[in-house]
Scaffold this active site. Sequence first.
Site, PDB file in Angstrom:
ATOM      1  N   GLU A 181     -10.875 -34.833 -11.815  1.00 21.52           N
ATOM      2  CA  GLU A 181     -12.293 -34.649 -11.520  1.00 21.52           C
ATOM      3  C   GLU A 181     -12.869 -35.947 -10.962  1.00 21.52           C
ATOM      4  OE1 GLU A 181     -14.124 -33.669 -15.222  1.00 21.52           O
ATOM      5  OE2 GLU A 181     -13.468 -35.503 -16.210  1.00 21.52           O
TER       6      GLU A 181
ATOM      7  N   LYS B 255     -15.029 -39.278 -10.591  1.00 22.70           N
ATOM      8  CA  LYS B 255     -15.607 -40.241 -11.538  1.00 22.70           C
ATOM      9  C   LYS B 255     -17.025 -40.542 -11.053  1.00 22.70           C
ATOM     10  CE  LYS B 255     -14.922 -44.756 -13.712  1.00 22.70           C
ATOM     11  NZ  LYS B 255     -16.296 -45.234 -13.405  1.00 22.70           N
TER      12      LYS B 255
ATOM     13  N   GLU C 236     -22.898 -36.824 -17.470  1.00 21.57           N
ATOM     14  CA  GLU C 236     -23.211 -37.992 -16.650  1.00 21.57           C
ATOM     15  C   GLU C 236     -24.539 -37.746 -15.948  1.00 21.57           C
ATOM     16  OE1 GLU C 236     -21.465 -41.826 -15.182  1.00 21.57           O
ATOM     17  OE2 GLU C 236     -21.016 -40.417 -16.805  1.00 21.57           O
TER      18      GLU C 236
ATOM     19  N   LYS D 229      -6.744 -36.591 -16.135  1.00 20.75           N
ATOM     20  CA  LYS D 229      -6.581 -36.315 -17.564  1.00 20.75           C
ATOM     21  C   LYS D 229      -5.383 -35.401 -17.788  1.00 20.75           C
ATOM     22  CE  LYS D 229     -11.622 -36.185 -18.335  1.00 20.75           C
ATOM     23  NZ  LYS D 229     -12.756 -35.307 -18.760  1.00 20.75           N
TER      24      LYS D 229
ATOM     25  N   CYS E  30     -50.332 -46.381  10.763  1.00 24.37           N
ATOM     26  CA  CYS E  30     -49.805 -46.939   9.518  1.00 24.37           C
ATOM     27  C   CYS E  30     -49.407 -45.808   8.559  1.00 24.37           C
ATOM     28  CB  CYS E  30     -50.861 -47.827   8.863  1.00 24.37           C
ATOM     29  SG  CYS E  30     -50.406 -48.400   7.205  1.00 24.37           S
TER      30      CYS E  30
ATOM     31  N   CYS F 281     -50.588 -53.129  10.892  1.00 21.68           N
ATOM     32  CA  CYS F 281     -51.614 -52.140  10.561  1.00 21.68           C
ATOM     33  C   CYS F 281     -52.983 -52.781  10.757  1.00 21.68           C
ATOM     34  CB  CYS F 281     -51.451 -51.681   9.109  1.00 21.68           C
ATOM     35  SG  CYS F 281     -52.870 -50.772   8.452  1.00 21.68           S
TER      36      CYS F 281
END
Length: 694
Positions: A140, A142, A199, A314, A429, A445
């Site tokens: 998978e 990381k 995660e 894994k 701006c 501006c």
Amino acid sequence: MPAVSDADLEANPYVEDPPTDFAPVEDIDEATAREQADQLREAVRYHDHRYYVENDPVIGDRAYDALFSRLQTLEAAFDLDTEGSPTQRVGGEPLDELPEVEHVARMGSIDQGGDEAAVREFDERVRDSLGTDEVQYFCEPKFDGLSVEIVYEDGVYQRAATRGDGEVGEDVTENVRTIASVPQRLRGDYPDYLAVRGEVYIPREAFTAFNRERVERGEDPFANPRNAAAGTLRQLDPSVTAQRPLSVFFFGVLDASVDFSSHSAMHKQFPEWGLRVCDRTAVVDDIDAAIDYRNEQLDARDGLDYEIDGVVIKVNDMAACEELGSTSRAPRWAFAYKFPARKEETTVRDIVVQVGRTGRLTPVALMDPVEVGGVTVSRASLHNPSLVADLGVDIGDRVRIKRAGDVIPDVVEVLDDDGDGHFEFPATCPACDSPVERDGPMAFCTGGLTCPAQRERSVEHYASRDALDIEGLGEKAVQQLLDAGLVSDPADLYELTAEELADLEGWGETSARNLVGEMDDAREPPLADFLVALGIPEVGTVTARNLAQEFGTFEAILDAADDGDTEAFEAVPDVGPTVARSIVDFFEGEGNRAVLDRLLDHVEPQAAEETGGDALDGLTFVFTGSLAGYTRSDAQELVERNGGSATSSVSGNTDYLVLGDNPGQRKQDDADDHGVETLNENEFEALLERHGVL
């Protein structure tokens, strides 16, 4: 808490083609409200699952927003129990600090390396330990985010914690609750108890948009998505977390009242419980295939909407993992095969225009994070519209980056211009929509202090050390006052009350009183300091002191500006036609004048002090580096008070360049070119003694 059946969902009117015209809450009774709220909760959970887990929504954003808003309205109007409700995502009360919490199981790290040889050594150790030549691996990505533990009891979200040291982490329950892809209640046939590892990250596209907003507000962007996610998750105010685009992938079980035969079986089960997983996983039969998988992800990484910095390999079989066990820090059944760091070359994801304190517009490239000189950067200055045109850089282009002077990253070359985006420098701006004026390669501006970006930056500058040096008003404090709506321009600083300040997070009665006292002390500033504080373009400390000495009072400066008398300003040392025009334009600006008029209701700039004599008359000094016995500002003032001139750059008119610690090389080179004598600090003081100044 029973699971919701398919039949219940089919009978729910808010699942498919939901009505969004609701009766006013005052026209329904509590029983009807409870029934509708229950249906809405289940429908919102279903739509969350379709959107975040299955990536297959069945209704549009507007319909979803209408359902969510109706649920919020019902819960508030009838004081309904909201435990496990999707509405809890909006954020709870601010916290004083993040308490620590012990994990239900150790959250270990993973052995890692970037060499193929290290991966093959891992495989050899696994096969030797298991006594077999055939090992199946689950692979998978990381993820480059922040690892968290999330606990569910009876299918209901209970708490969340950061990894911390693996044994104890920070309690981020309320912050993680706000993440839309974290279910508040599990689906289907879930276990009684489940502690999972996920995660937390910010999607790349959302990160670019988030940084764009920060840059356009004049704030520094986050360096990379991981830092942004980590900082967001540790916010003390969950409502702030709720406004930021966090997401999550789930990838492991820490503890559960259910067992799994393999990592692949776990990965397949998670979505059925409503837990979002990454779809770029693979089960492979040997380490060669795992290495091929890693190389495929390396090739694909730039096209993903999330950052990955390698892959995790894994052992797929859980019984084999149990047999292999763990060391004191990491499992023996997993290895992270890291990608090489991106170096110097990257892709431009967006180009935004930042408005500086003086109104200067600077285009900024927001890029995929890349390592340059050992530092990871995700933004680079394009300096001005002319450089953008010269480089021919556009959104989506592959570019080369360097760090100018080993500090500021620059785009130096377009390597591949096949990007499908296009950047065109704005005619107005981005902060206030005022017309943009060009001055050579630069753009400005014209809004002055009517421009919110310039106005907000002007507050920070007004209180800065080079200006009025107001203790307690650093960048963080100023931003807090701006966010709270207590301040919008420098004049508002003088109207703050201790009561207003004491109510802010992190403030107490003492600090509030101290700041109010500091502002009272700043009501009669020295003229030169006040001129610096106004933030007039091209007017720094030296020019401000020269103006103060030449004109004597602020009223005299204002009269000359009102008359458009650029010649009067050009007569001041160190002021040329460009600076003179800038001074007049600043005071003629309608927005600037409005803020100035308000300031003068609170402030009385003091007339410049008379000089101490003419002992240094006709001598011009330039200072560079840090002096031990003086601030540079004090040294310049000492020279001017005794009839000399202190300028910011070396020219043929300069008599002495005074060198402190860490002097600028360019000024030394200019002194050599013009034959200017250089003095160290001791020699400078000796000169002052010879002239009777000391």
